[in-house]
Design a protein around this motif. Structure first.
Motif, short mmCIF file in Angstrom:
data_model
loop_
_atom_site.label_atom_id
_atom_site.label_comp_id
_atom_site.label_asym_id
_atom_site.label_seq_id
_atom_site.Cartn_x
_atom_site.Cartn_y
_atom_site.Cartn_z
N ALA A 81 7.77 58.26 8.45
CA ALA A 81 7.71 59.40 9.37
C ALA A 81 7.22 58.92 10.72
CB ALA A 81 6.76 60.47 8.83
N GLU A 82 7.50 59.71 11.73
CA GLU A 82 6.74 59.65 12.98
C GLU A 82 5.49 60.47 12.69
OE1 GLU A 82 7.13 58.05 15.84
OE2 GLU A 82 8.97 57.08 15.15
N SER A 83 4.30 59.90 12.93
CA SER A 83 3.09 60.51 12.37
C SER A 83 2.03 60.92 13.38
CB SER A 83 2.47 59.54 11.35
OG SER A 83 1.94 58.41 12.02
N SER A 88 4.17 63.35 19.54
CA SER A 88 5.12 64.46 19.37
C SER A 88 5.03 65.46 20.50
CB SER A 88 4.91 65.14 18.01
OG SER A 88 3.85 66.07 18.03
N ILE A 89 3.85 65.54 21.14
CA ILE A 89 3.67 66.45 22.29
C ILE A 89 4.42 65.87 23.50
CG2 ILE A 89 1.96 67.37 23.92
CD1 ILE A 89 -0.01 67.40 21.45
N ASP A 144 2.62 77.49 8.99
CA ASP A 144 2.43 77.98 10.36
C ASP A 144 2.15 76.80 11.28
OD1 ASP A 144 1.99 79.66 12.52
OD2 ASP A 144 -0.09 80.07 12.00
N PRO A 145 3.10 75.83 11.34
CA PRO A 145 2.80 74.60 12.08
C PRO A 145 2.65 74.83 13.58
CG PRO A 145 5.12 74.70 11.46
CD PRO A 145 4.46 75.86 10.80
N SER A 146 1.78 74.03 14.22
CA SER A 146 1.51 74.20 15.66
C SER A 146 2.18 73.15 16.53
CB SER A 146 0.00 74.06 15.94
OG SER A 146 -0.77 74.69 14.99
N SER A 147 2.19 71.90 16.09
CA SER A 147 2.68 70.82 16.96
C SER A 147 4.11 70.46 16.55
CB SER A 147 1.78 69.59 16.80
OG SER A 147 1.97 69.02 15.51
N ALA A 151 5.61 70.75 12.84
CA ALA A 151 6.84 71.52 12.63
C ALA A 151 7.89 70.66 11.93
CB ALA A 151 7.38 72.02 13.98
N SER A 152 7.98 69.39 12.31
CA SER A 152 8.98 68.52 11.67
C SER A 152 8.60 68.22 10.22
CB SER A 152 9.16 67.21 12.47
OG SER A 152 7.99 66.41 12.39
N LYS A 153 7.30 68.08 9.94
CA LYS A 153 6.88 67.86 8.54
C LYS A 153 7.11 69.14 7.72
CE LYS A 153 5.19 64.69 6.93
NZ LYS A 153 5.74 63.44 6.32
#
Ligand code: NAD
Ligand code: TYD
Length: 334
Positions: A81-83, A88-89, A144-147, A151-153
């Motif tokens: 993954a990109e982790s 990601s921001i 309820d992902p924030s970043s 969101a991708s995970k």
């Protein structure tokens, strides 16, 4: 048993490969990793000559390659993954490509090659964030992902469950809290703090440093994945936590004390992260009751061991910070 480990040259994947090779003398591992900036084959130097271990440099989005590799194994343990939230921001396209499309490619290949057993490594960040007094996330907490990272995970977790519901692919998922320990890339808080202090630099503390993470020693995470892979109930999700809830500032203070420095000399407060999640915590009752797993490493012992590891492995982190670690692949595989 022959396992395909994806992302095995990263932090948790490399610890997991060492764990499996040491614990199961008859297991074979194929490690597929693209060797992005986060992939470091030096983490696996100890098993470089082990006949039960094979490394393949490939992208998990490569359909033909994944079909070829998965045809030849019994199970897939998916770490790749990109982790990093901050990356990601800054730019999220790679997160969608690897975390979402890469996972879908692996699921398809697992399905087409005889419904191979698939364990997916995910994060507590998919559940969003908590206030100080709110109860910990459980397996039932709505997503309820924030970043862009979380969101991708979250999307990848949904795909994994959908392949089980739709195609009866034998999957399990684990959502764990923040790991720490050996081979942790110094872009993340704990190794960044230790290595900056060792280099005489300051530790950047986002905002006021009052955000709270739960910290899980990577060795405890590896034993949890091992148990879920072998004894977990198919189709189920397991939350994995470390039972440690310091604020970021408290974590940094503990590291400063272990390294014998003064807080005012080695910290700097910087702008807060955009959309910074306040607190994460996982209730691990389910894995405790069903599989008998509990974290065994206390935070104080785990941090002291981790500081010692970074002190004793200066070349490892200096090469990561300078980029020199990328020469290992050229030296050994080309
Ligand atoms: P990491 O960034 O250290 O390693 C990721 C690995 O994946 C690297 O070796 C990288 O080269 C490889 N990779 C990236 N893109 C790839 C691609 N397209 N094809 C093949 N390989 C690719 O990550 P980590 O900290 O070891 O995390 C492993 C897994 O655990 C991730 O899925 C992450 O979301 C999850 N997780 C991590 C933590 C944590 O605290 N580190 C917590 C919860 C969940
Ligand atoms: P990090 O290790 O990036 O993990 P995650 O964002 O997945 O939890 O960050 C852990 C916490 O530390 C997070 O609240 C952000 C904070 N942090 C800092 O204060 N300074 C830093 O330089 C970094 C990298 C993180």
């Amino acid at each position: 048993m022959k396992l395909l480990v994806t992302g095995g040259a990263g932090f948790i994947g490399s610890n997991f490969i060492h764990h499996i090779l040491e614990k199961y003398p008859d297991y074979e591992i194929v490690n597929v990793d693209l060797l992005t900036y986060a992939g470091n084959l030096v983490n696996l130097a100890k098993c470089q000559d082990e006949t039960r271990y094979t490394f393949v440099k490939a992208d998990i989005c490569d359909v033909d390659k994944m079909n070829q590799l998965i045809a030849d194994v019994d199970a897939i343990v998916h770490f790749a993954a990109e982790s990093h939230v901050d990356r990601s921001i800054h730019s999220s396209a790679e997160f969608v490509r690897t975390n979402v499309i890469g996972t879908q490619v692996l699921l398809d290949a697992a399905l087409k090659n005889g419904k191979k057993r698939f364990h997916h490594i995910s994060t507590d960040e998919v559940f969003g964030h908590l206030g100080l007094d709110e109860p910990a996330f459980t397996e039932e907490t709505p997503y309820d992902p924030s970043s862009p990272y979380s969101a991708s995970k979250a999307a990848s977790d949904h795909f994994v469950r959908a392949y089980h519901r739709t195609h009866e692919l034998p999957i399990t998922i684990s959502n764990c809290t923040n790991n720490y320990g050996p081979f942790h890339h110094p872009e993340k808080l704990i190794p960044l703090a230790i290595t900056n202090i060792l280099e005489g630099k300051r530790v950047p503390i986002y905002g006021k440093g009052n955000q709270v993470r739960d910290w899980l020693h990577v060795s405890d995470h590896c034993t949890a994945i091992d148990l879920i892979l072998h004894e977990g109930k198919i189709g189920e999700t397991y939350g994995v936590g470390g039972n440690n809830q310091p604020s970021n500032l408290q974590i940094v203070q503990k590291l400063i004390a272990l390294l014998g420095k003064k807080e005012k000399d080695v910290t700097e407060y910087v702008a807060d992260r955009k959309g910074h999640d306040f607190r994460y915590d996982i209730d691990y009752t389910k894995i405790k009751d069903e599989l008998g797993w509990e974290p065994s490493v206390t935070l104080d012992k785990g941090l002291a061991d981790t500081v010692t590891w970074y002190q004793e492995n200066e070349q490892w982190w200096k090469d990561v910070k300078s980029g020199a670690y990328q020469d290992y692949y050229k030296m050994h595989y080309k």
